[in-house]
Design a protein around this motif. Structure first.
Motif, mmCIF file in Angstrom:
data_model
loop_
_atom_site.group_PDB
_atom_site.id
_atom_site.type_symbol
_atom_site.label_atom_id
_atom_site.label_comp_id
_atom_site.label_asym_id
_atom_site.label_seq_id
_atom_site.Cartn_x
_atom_site.Cartn_y
_atom_site.Cartn_z
ATOM 1 N N GLN A 179 -15.222 10.998 -5.404
ATOM 2 C CA GLN A 179 -13.964 11.655 -5.056
ATOM 3 C C GLN A 179 -12.826 11.150 -5.938
ATOM 4 N N GLU A 233 -5.460 3.490 7.786
ATOM 5 C CA GLU A 233 -6.880 3.231 8.032
ATOM 6 C C GLU A 233 -7.150 1.796 8.485
ATOM 7 N N GLY A 290 0.840 -1.202 0.000
ATOM 8 C CA GLY A 290 0.000 0.000 0.000
ATOM 9 C C GLY A 290 0.871 1.246 0.000
ATOM 10 N N PHE A 302 -16.147 13.359 5.597
ATOM 11 C CA PHE A 302 -15.715 13.076 4.232
ATOM 12 C C PHE A 302 -16.704 13.597 3.181
ATOM 13 N N LYS A 349 -10.788 13.509 -8.484
ATOM 14 C CA LYS A 349 -9.375 13.796 -8.256
ATOM 15 C C LYS A 349 -8.494 13.278 -9.377
ATOM 16 N N ASP A 407 2.117 -1.283 -4.667
ATOM 17 C CA ASP A 407 0.728 -0.828 -4.705
ATOM 18 C C ASP A 407 0.057 -1.372 -5.957
ATOM 19 N N ALA A 408 -1.214 -1.740 -5.809
ATOM 20 C CA ALA A 408 -1.970 -2.270 -6.935
ATOM 21 C C ALA A 408 -2.218 -1.191 -7.992
ATOM 22 N N VAL A 445 -1.070 -7.560 -4.646
ATOM 23 C CA VAL A 445 -0.834 -8.709 -3.772
ATOM 24 C C VAL A 445 -2.138 -9.499 -3.747
ATOM 25 N N GLN A 467 -5.599 6.666 -1.598
ATOM 26 C CA GLN A 467 -6.888 7.338 -1.833
ATOM 27 C C GLN A 467 -6.763 8.837 -1.622
ATOM 28 N N PHE A 468 -5.994 9.221 -0.616
ATOM 29 C CA PHE A 468 -5.942 10.631 -0.241
ATOM 30 C C PHE A 468 -5.291 11.474 -1.336
ATOM 31 N N ALA A 489 0.054 6.173 4.658
ATOM 32 C CA ALA A 489 0.681 5.288 5.644
ATOM 33 C C ALA A 489 1.850 4.517 5.036
HETATM 34 C C1 LIG Z 1 -12.195 6.334 -2.561
HETATM 35 C C2 LIG Z 1 -11.667 7.057 -1.351
HETATM 36 C C3 LIG Z 1 -11.367 8.417 -1.426
HETATM 37 C C4 LIG Z 1 -10.889 9.095 -0.305
HETATM 38 N N1 LIG Z 1 -10.615 10.434 -0.416
HETATM 39 C C5 LIG Z 1 -10.263 11.129 0.699
HETATM 40 C C6 LIG Z 1 -10.089 12.529 0.650
HETATM 41 O O1 LIG Z 1 -10.244 13.151 -0.403
HETATM 42 N N2 LIG Z 1 -9.785 13.194 1.808
HETATM 43 C C7 LIG Z 1 -9.623 12.524 2.983
HETATM 44 O O2 LIG Z 1 -9.341 13.158 4.012
HETATM 45 N N3 LIG Z 1 -9.766 11.191 3.049
HETATM 46 C C8 LIG Z 1 -10.097 10.483 1.952
HETATM 47 N N4 LIG Z 1 -10.298 9.136 2.040
HETATM 48 C C9 LIG Z 1 -10.022 8.472 3.322
HETATM 49 C C10 LIG Z 1 -8.633 7.797 3.193
HETATM 50 O O3 LIG Z 1 -8.815 6.437 3.383
HETATM 51 C C11 LIG Z 1 -7.562 8.377 4.108
HETATM 52 O O4 LIG Z 1 -7.554 9.760 4.128
HETATM 53 C C12 LIG Z 1 -6.124 7.968 3.711
HETATM 54 O O5 LIG Z 1 -5.982 7.861 2.312
HETATM 55 C C13 LIG Z 1 -5.744 6.693 4.358
HETATM 56 O O6 LIG Z 1 -4.419 6.384 4.065
HETATM 57 P P1 LIG Z 1 -3.873 4.903 4.074
HETATM 58 O O7 LIG Z 1 -2.428 5.022 3.735
HETATM 59 O O8 LIG Z 1 -4.256 4.228 5.330
HETATM 60 O O9 LIG Z 1 -4.670 4.125 2.942
HETATM 61 P P2 LIG Z 1 -4.934 4.403 1.356
HETATM 62 O O10 LIG Z 1 -4.658 5.795 1.000
HETATM 63 O O11 LIG Z 1 -6.254 3.842 1.097
HETATM 64 O O12 LIG Z 1 -3.840 3.508 0.667
HETATM 65 C C14 LIG Z 1 -3.926 2.104 0.620
HETATM 66 C C15 LIG Z 1 -3.236 1.634 -0.635
HETATM 67 O O13 LIG Z 1 -3.088 0.230 -0.562
HETATM 68 C C16 LIG Z 1 -3.236 -0.317 -1.824
HETATM 69 N N5 LIG Z 1 -3.628 -1.718 -1.676
HETATM 70 C C17 LIG Z 1 -4.663 -2.213 -0.944
HETATM 71 N N6 LIG Z 1 -4.703 -3.551 -1.027
HETATM 72 C C18 LIG Z 1 -3.659 -3.906 -1.828
HETATM 73 C C19 LIG Z 1 -3.173 -5.169 -2.292
HETATM 74 N N7 LIG Z 1 -3.756 -6.334 -1.937
HETATM 75 N N8 LIG Z 1 -2.096 -5.179 -3.118
HETATM 76 C C20 LIG Z 1 -1.485 -4.013 -3.475
HETATM 77 N N9 LIG Z 1 -1.897 -2.800 -3.054
HETATM 78 C C21 LIG Z 1 -2.968 -2.748 -2.240
HETATM 79 C C22 LIG Z 1 -4.300 0.526 -2.474
HETATM 80 O O14 LIG Z 1 -4.178 0.481 -3.879
HETATM 81 C C23 LIG Z 1 -4.027 1.908 -1.896
HETATM 82 O O15 LIG Z 1 -3.267 2.711 -2.776
HETATM 83 C C24 LIG Z 1 -10.733 8.407 0.921
HETATM 84 C C25 LIG Z 1 -11.036 7.056 0.983
HETATM 85 C C26 LIG Z 1 -11.507 6.372 -0.115
HETATM 86 C C27 LIG Z 1 -11.837 4.919 0.005
#
Ligand SMILES: Cc1cc2nc3c(=O)[nH]c(=O)nc-3n(C[C@H](O)[C@H](O)[C@H](O)COP(=O)(O)OP(=O)(O)OC[C@H]3O[C@@H](n4cnc5c(N)ncnc54)[C@H](O)[C@@H]3O)c2cc1C
Ligand code: FES
Lengths: 475, 92
Positions: free
Chosen positions: A146, A316, A10, A168, A150, A33-34, A84, A41-42, A14
């Protein structure tokens, strides 16, 4: 000396932060990342970031700095378009199965990784509660609106209603306006009283934790300028149309989210974007046997370590705290996964930032957490499982017939949750409707509940041809 | 912007877009809202989750079935077909 190897799954806030911290602590890092871009997402962005790309994002310069580090650091290998699809536990760690290539293409390249340490940062996806007509084209999650705005500057509709729960909804409405859609209204299910409980009674309280104030305040200002009404204690309770959404019905809801009879009104719209919160992508964590809390997050210690040896988690996946929290958690996780120094002052600061944002998650749940009364807007013919087209009536009948709240037999009888999304969309709802949800019963936070809907041996469907092409494992 | 233009077809009908767009993004930009028909109810579906989670948006791309239109970037000349009929192939 062979360096410790760390795989980070991912590349959202994070994962990017974890990869940088692990590399700085001396490990050899692979970040997967996939998606074919980093940012998660952010920071999902246009394929060729526009000159005004920062206008669509918060913390864009934080992102570009992280992106540049993971792209150029000699100890970071960045693999995008890398899905993955399975995780197996070995005696001394884990084995990851990866397919590299365009989304869902056949003939993608196989990759197998057995790192010393794994950081899971797979994020979350929207949780949308079903309502009559939610299967119509034009009804999307708020996240879909979103993501399309974006990444592609595409609006999901021309006349859009935004609804659900949580802060959100505000950036989503703002992004829709930027892409040229007319946002008719935003409906937040939480009542003024529960907002006050979560955020304090002043409007600024909604804008909560310090760093969020400016961000959310900006959204509220944009909505006001466009004369978009932000209405509290309301929900979309139905959508209708011939082959696509043409109108939606909005109603007031009480503190338990039950619609108040007689308050329904109908609005002409060609899109409705609905999200009632986020639910983590748990499958890799479940496959790694990480303990999952009753409210379905990965349980972590102070160093972001999970109950599974050699596995850390951040973002998350461990709680809905927003991007700032994800960055801080990633830093701590990456550092510890790389066996970094215990007294690193920057990591200690990141840990404190993380601890402060725990308050944000608590307030979010207190103000916007899903309340049980919503089921009153379901009708017998309301689809619950979109894939297998199983409606609420069938589900309840199956629960009655099996005479139990045993999720597995209800699913097998009704077929709810057995379609291609593997219950990602309906799993928690089905569990709640048949009364089998672990989250509804208070329990020991360190005990893993059965987590049935999240147990998916294959993280995504894999083509038979690709399985056949799987290289033999070294034994 | 400077992104290179490209064209794909959906069941023979041409759709214009730009490099970097997903198949779903191109179709939505042209105000097309659905491109799959469900097996049980023969109902239309398009984008729901937008991030590869729900599998509502499946299309056939250049002969390969079950491609998530919201994830796959369009390539110039892609031949995209709508899907209906049996439930998509799942191997789990
Ligand atoms: C569609 C969407 C839009 C959002 N937009 C906003 C926003 O505009 N503003 C805001 O404050 N919050 C937004 N959020 C909330 C968002 O989840 C958090 O703000 C933030 O992005 C979380 O960060 P993270 O690193 O935990 O996860 P993410 O940013 O979700 O990153 C997780 C990554 O893991 C990758 N991944 C997951 N499973 C696999 C796998 N099996 N193999 C390979 N890669 C994998 C995904 O492709 C993704 O890129 C959004 C959430 C979603 C679902
Ligand atoms: S819209 Fe959900 S997978 Fe594409």
């Amino acid at each position: 000396m062979t360096r410790r190897t760390v795989v980070v799954v991912g590349a959202g806030p994070a994962g990017l932060s974890a990869a940088r911290a692990a590399a700085r602590a001396g490990a050899e890092v692979t970040l997967l990342d996939a998606s074919d871009q980093v940012g998660g997402q952010f920071w999902r962005h246009a394929s060729r970031p526009a000159h005004d790309e920062h206008r669509y994002h918060h913390g864009w310069s934080t992102f570009t700095a992280l992106r540049d580090v993971v792209a150029s650091h000699p100890r970071v290998t960045l693999l995008t378009s890398a899905q993955v699809w399975a995780l197996e536990r070995l005696d001394d760690g884990v084995r990851l199965r990866v397919l590299v290539g365009p989304a869902d293409a056949s003939g993608r390249e196989h990759l197998t990784l057995t790192p010393d340490a794994l950081v899971l940062a797979t994020g979350a996806h929207d949780r949308t509660l079903p309502f009559p007509g939610w299967q119509l084209p034009g009804v999307t999650t708020a996240g879909a609106a979103q993501a399309l705005a974006k990444a592609e500057r595409v609006a999901v509709g021309d006349r859009v209603v935004v609804a659900g729960a949580g802060p959100f909804l505000l950036p989503v409405a703002t992004s829709l306006l930027r892409t040229g859609a007319r946002v008719l209204s935003v409906h937040e299910a939480a009542t003024p009283a529960s907002l006050a409980r979560g955020w304090g009674s002043r409007p600024a309280g909604l804008l909560g934790a310090a760093h969020k104030t400016g961000e959310l305040g900006g959204y509220v200002g944009t909505l006001a300028r466009h004369r978009v009404a932000y209405r509290l204690g309301e929900a979309v309770v139905a959508a209708r149309g011939d082959g696509r959404v043409e109108e939606v019905t909005v109603a007031r809801v009480d503190a338990r989210w039950a619609p108040v009879p007689g308050t329904e009104r109908t609005v002409a719209a060609d899109a409705v974007c609905v999200s009632h919160g986020f639910t983590p992508r748990l499958e890799l964590a479940v496959a790694a046997a990480c303990a999952i809390s009753p409210d379905r997050f990965v349980v972590v210690d102070d160093g972001q370590g999970t109950s599974a040896p050699g596995v850390w988690a951040a973002g998350e996946l461990t709680g809905i705290g927003g991007a700032e929290a994800a960055l801080a958690e990633g830093w701590v996780a990456g550092h510890h996964a790389a066996s970094g120094a215990v007294d690193d002052p920057a990591v200690a600061r990141a840990a404190r930032r993380r601890d402060r944002s725990a308050d944000f998650a608590r307030r979010l749940e207190a103000a916007h957490g899903i309340r049980g009364g919503w089921t009153a807007w379901l009708r017998d013919d309301t689809l619950v499982c979109r894939c297998e087209e199983v409606d609420a009536g069938t589900l309840r009948a199956a629960a009655c017939a099996t005479g139990s709240a045993d999720l597995r037999s209800v699913r097998l009888t009704s077929r709810a949750g057995l379609g291609p999304c593997q219950a990602r969309v309906c799993g928690r709802t089905v569990a709640e409707l048949v009364g089998a949800d672990a989250a509804s019963s208070p329990g020991d936070a360190t005990e893993a509940p059965p987590a049935v809907p999240d147990r998916r041996p294959l993280v995504v469907p894999v083509r038979l041809g690709d399985l056949a092409a799987l290289p033999d494992d070294p034994t | 912007m400077t992104a290179r233009p490209l064209t794909i077809t959906l069941d023979g009908e041409p759709f214009a877009g730009a490099e970097g767009q997903t198949i779903a993004g191109m179709l939505l930009a042209a105000r097309r809202r659905s491109w799959r028909t469900t097996s049980a109810g023969a109902a239309p579906r398009g984008v729901f989750c937008g991030i590869g989670v729900c599998f509502d948006c499946l299309v056939t791309v250049n002969g390969a079935r079950d491609v998530r239109a919201c994830l796959r970037r369009a390539a110039d000349g892609d031949v995209v077909e709508t899907q209906h009929d049996p439930l998509p192939e799942v191997t789990s």
